[in-house]
Design an enzyme around this catalytic site. Structure first.
Site, PDB file in Angstrom:
ATOM      1  N   ASP A  57      -4.624  -6.914  -7.429  1.00 37.84           N
ATOM      2  CA  ASP A  57      -4.318  -6.392  -6.123  1.00 37.84           C
ATOM      3  C   ASP A  57      -4.822  -4.653  -7.034  1.00 37.84           C
ATOM      4  O   ASP A  57      -4.563  -4.373  -7.933  1.00 37.84           O
ATOM      5  CB  ASP A  57      -3.081  -6.342  -5.315  1.00 37.84           C
ATOM      6  CG  ASP A  57      -3.242  -5.934  -3.608  1.00 37.84           C
ATOM      7  OD1 ASP A  57      -4.290  -5.356  -3.650  1.00 37.84           O
ATOM      8  OD2 ASP A  57      -2.628  -6.744  -3.290  1.00 37.84           O
TER       9      ASP A  57
ATOM     10  N   HIS B 171       0.934  -0.740  -0.064  1.00 38.67           N
ATOM     11  CA  HIS B 171      -0.239  -0.167  -0.264  1.00 38.67           C
ATOM     12  C   HIS B 171       0.931   1.348   0.234  1.00 38.67           C
ATOM     13  O   HIS B 171       0.598   2.076  -0.910  1.00 38.67           O
ATOM     14  CB  HIS B 171      -0.502  -0.081   1.195  1.00 38.67           C
ATOM     15  CG  HIS B 171      -2.025  -1.044   1.293  1.00 38.67           C
ATOM     16  ND1 HIS B 171      -1.690  -1.923   1.094  1.00 38.67           N
ATOM     17  CD2 HIS B 171      -3.181  -1.488   1.091  1.00 38.67           C
ATOM     18  CE1 HIS B 171      -2.903  -3.040   1.576  1.00 38.67           C
ATOM     19  NE2 HIS B 171      -4.120  -2.304   0.939  1.00 38.67           N
TER      20      HIS B 171
END
Length: 572
Positions: free
Chosen positions: A473, A401
């Protein structure tokens, strides 16, 4: 309204462009075959659809005590595109996977609809066109213990009966449309006065993707590209941006993040609003991260399960199946149909900042066993399980992230640890694999895994044999956006073999990805048939799970918590 069966029709149209075999699926050769395991014709009147052509031995095999159960087992397997004792799936398995497991066939019979690879040692013949198995035929001698009346007693009357006769055989074909994707065919000698109850000669499971449809039901390029995007935006109710994603861009899926989920009532209402706006389009994937443990996003005070690491210490596959089933029940109640779970990463790095106790264990065998059972529990509730994060996020030192993780392992090291759970899950019927954002220099020095042809196509598809839907993702993560333009990254990911690009935040980024992929197709960087390949896989999966526009009712949290508590009681 989106017509019932339209998904199947769209799959058929796209299959014409990509897999020519499906166009002629119901037209098979009517000449005498060279091998008793070859692919003769299955219907004389229309010169179509027979699988067979051995002469039935004289006499009738005695009925075995378990014949009815055998018929039921075959019928159940056919719903997944399989025949007994055969690992391949009609419409999905590619020729390379067949060769990897069974080697080159000793005989290949040619026909107008494709090549038929004959494997006499396995009692199987596989019809192949454009490198995909579309017809799997099973000739095990044990089938001769099944008589016509056994079939009708076990699974009822067929949907269609056809006949074939030539100088060698006189056969009847009983065809069962087991679901919109597959047909099961029982091939027997034709009934006579002397033998009114013949025994089975062989069976065939055939993809049923080729439908006769009107041209106006085909997909435009914009709609195809929409199916390749799983979008998420901020907000807790229908907005202009969400309406644009549905009406203008016709995205294929919506992910709900934590800030989209305030209460059970709000969540159900929001999903229902989106479904209403989407009526007339292809049904949507609705996904959420509901792993259990610390990643549990559904609102409303649901009792949480222990972390996967704690479940791994118990190491009870039956319990993991019950947890998966219960998670599936939760998602169904809210109206979701995709769970981005289970985590199949091996917890090999105790300092990992993003996986940690989301993993079942540092032992890949435990991760495999418990992860697969969790996946199957979800599937049992008609929830699509997206196993993650290939090629393995367990030995990373940073959170994707925030930045791009790097794994300094060799191919051999990955095969001995990280790949194991994914390979086993694929063999056990994984429908969707999420590819993470991980740089693995030993595999690809240039691109992270979510953009790497080596990792997605060469390894995941060709070497591990995955023929389902590959989803990335979230491309809005800094592992991508720190170093790449999000549109250019999405184009590279599609070129590498991804089917769905996840853009879990930011409306403008979703639009940017859509436009970049469209531009790449229009300028020839991505062939449209490459887009079609992904759309076919996506529509097949939506059809398999019978996605529709049905609205969810309000959630009974107390009832869900009671079912959760019953599972938790088994932990003590």
């Amino acid at each position: 309204m989106f017509k019932k069966g339209m998904l199947t029709s769209l799959i058929g149209i796209l299959s014409v462009a990509v897999v020519v075999a499906f166009v002629y699926m119901f037209f098979e050769k009517d000449n005498e075959q060279k091998s008793e395991r070859s692919a003769p014709s299955e219907e004389a009147a229309q010169q179509s659809e027979n699988n067979e052509a051995e002469t039935q031995p004289e006499g009738t095999a005695e009925e075995k005590p378990d014949s009815l159960e055998q018929v039921k087992e075959i019928f159940s397997l056919s719903k997944t595109g399989k025949v007994p004792h055969t690992p391949f799936i009609a419409g999905q398995t590619n020729i390379q996977e067949i060769h990897n497991q069974w080697g080159e066939p000793p005989t290949i019979d040619k026909s107008p609809i494709g090549d038929f690879a004959v494997y006499p040692d396995h009692e199987v013949t596989i019809g192949i066109k454009n490198k995909i198995a579309f017809d799997i035929r099973y000739y095990d001698p044990n089938l001769m213990g099944i008589q016509l009346e056994n079939i009708q007693k076990a699974i009822g009357a067929p949907d269609e009966v056809k006949y074939y006769q030539d100088e060698n055989v006189n056969q009847v074909i009983f065809i069962y449309q087991v679901n919109p994707t597959y047909q099961l065919k029982w091939i027997l000698p034709k009934q006579t006065e002397q033998e009114p109850n013949p025994t089975v000669h062989h069976i065939s499971v055939v993809t049923n993707l080729q439908q006769s449809v009107d041209d106006n039901e085909s997909l435009s390029l914009d709609k195809k590209i929409g199916q390749l995007i799983f979008a998420g935006i901020s907000g807790t109710k229908m907005s202009q941006n969400m309406n644009q994603l549905i009406i203008k861009y016709q995205v294929g899926g919506i992910i709900f993040n934590g800030d989209n989920l305030v209460s059970p009532k709000q969540t159900v209402n929001y999903l229902n609003q989106i479904k209403q706006a989407n009526e007339g389009n292809i049904p949507l994937f609705f996904g959420v991260d509901q792993e259990g443990g610390r990643i549990s996003k559904l609102p409303g005070g649901l009792i949480n399960f222990p972390t996967n690491l704690e479940i791994g210490e118990i190491n009870d596959p039956t319990l993991s199946y019950e947890i998966g089933k219960t998670l599936g029940n939760e998602l169904n109640a809210f109206g979701f149909n995709v769970d981005f779970a289970p985590v199949l990463d091996v917890n090999s790095n105790p300092d990992n900042p993003v996986i940690g106790n989301r993993s079942f264990s540092s032992n890949p065998e435990i991760v495999s066993s418990l992860g697969i059972q969790t996946m199957k529990g979800l599937q049992s509730q008609s929830i699509i399980s997206a196993v993650k994060h290939f090629p393995g996020h367990g030995d990373t030192h940073v959170d994707s992230h925030l930045e791009l993780p790097k794994v300094e392992k060799t191919r051999e090291e990955l095969e001995s640890l990280e790949f194991i759970p994914f390979h086993k899950a694929i063999k056990e019927g994984a429908d969707m694999v999420m590819v993470g954002h991980i740089l693995v220099p030993a595999l690809d020095k240039t691109y992270p895994s979510s953009m790497s042809k080596t990792i997605i196509t060469d390894i995941l598809r060709n070497d591990l044999g995955f023929n389902g839907v590959v989803i990335t993702d979230d491309f809005f993560m800094k592992a991508i956006t720190n170093d790449y333009d999000i549109g250019e990254a999405a184009v590279q990911s599609i070129k590498a073999g991804s089917d769905i690009i996840m853009v879990a935040h930011d409306y403008n980024s979703v639009v940017q990805v859509h436009n970049a992929i469209k531009k790449a197709v229009e300028n020839g960087e991505i062939p449209e048939k490459r887009i079609d390949e992904s759309v076919i896989r996506i529509l097949q999966l939506k059809e398999k799970y019978q996605l529709d526009h049905s609205k969810a009712t309000q959630v009974n949290i107390n009832k869900l918590n009671q079912s959760i508590q019953k599972v938790l009681d088994k932990l003590s």
